[in-house]
Structures are given as C-alpha cells and as structure tokens.
Write a protein that holds these residues in place. Structure first.
Motif, PDB file in Angstrom:
ATOM      1  N   LYS A   1       4.653   1.077   5.081  1.00  0.00           N
ATOM      2  CA  LYS A   1       5.680   1.561   6.011  1.00  0.00           C
ATOM      3  C   LYS A   1       5.221   2.828   6.733  1.00  0.00           C
ATOM      4  CE  LYS A   1       9.998  -0.348   4.570  1.00  0.00           C
ATOM      5  NZ  LYS A   1      11.410  -0.089   4.352  1.00  0.00           N
TER       6      LYS A   1
ATOM      7  N   ASP B   1       2.834   1.722   9.466  1.00  0.00           N
ATOM      8  CA  ASP B   1       3.520   1.065  10.578  1.00  0.00           C
ATOM      9  C   ASP B   1       4.374   2.026  11.390  1.00  0.00           C
ATOM     10  OD1 ASP B   1       2.418  -1.355   9.855  1.00  0.00           O
ATOM     11  OD2 ASP B   1       4.205  -2.057   8.786  1.00  0.00           O
ATOM     12  N   LYS B   2       5.097   2.899  10.706  1.00  0.00           N
ATOM     13  CA  LYS B   2       6.075   3.747  11.380  1.00  0.00           C
ATOM     14  C   LYS B   2       5.485   5.029  11.966  1.00  0.00           C
ATOM     15  CE  LYS B   2      10.869   4.992  10.674  1.00  0.00           C
ATOM     16  NZ  LYS B   2      11.997   4.968   9.776  1.00  0.00           N
TER      17      LYS B   2
END
Length: 91
Positions: free
Chosen positions: A27, A30-31
């Motif tokens: 995460k 990705d973020k």
C-alpha cells in the motif's frame, strides 16, 4: 527531524506477521511511491522526506520513522494512521 516510534503487540505467527507487513508495504508503494526492501525480518522504507523501518519481533511489530521538515508538521495524523493500520492488520 520528527520521529515516530511505535511498538505494537500481536499474536500472529511469524509468517502471517510478515504477510501483514508486506501488505502494508504494498500500500505504501502504491499510494506514496515509497521504496521498500526486506533486510531479514526488517522492512526498510524510504522516499524523500521519510526514512523508516518495520521490524518483526516475537509478539511485536516495531515501527520507526524519521520525518523530514515538510512531513514533520503532519506527524500526529501520520502516527494515527500507522496505528490504525496496525490495529487492522494485526488484530
């Protein structure tokens, strides 16, 4: 530099704990475009403005991070977000 230092207990097996940390790392990548790499049982992550580690210890996850000038102003919300994710992943 502002620092984050969180000790979070858990009762997951070492394999499940590593999977949970990897999900968190995925995460982050990705973020936020964070670079992550495992060094034994420690996941190191960094990007401009943050340098940190998530260490898997027996019965505990230890998160440390140094925040640069711009992110230091958001230390409280960042730390709250980390605690929330740890509660979700290591419940």
């Amino acid at each position: 530099m502002a620092g984050i230092d969180i000790h979070h207990p858990h009762q997951l097996s070492p394999e499940r704990a590593r999977e949970a940390v990897q999900q968190v790392a995925d995460k982050l990548v990705d973020k936020f475009g964070v670079d992550c790499r495992w060094q034994g049982d420690v996941l190191e992550f960094n990007r401009p403005g943050v340098d940190g580690r998530i260490a898997l210890l027996p019965g505990e996850v230890h998160v440390t991070a140094e925040l640069g000038f711009l992110l230091a102003a958001m230390q409280g919300p960042i730390e709250s977000g980390i605690r929330r994710v740890l509660d979700e992943r290591f419940a």
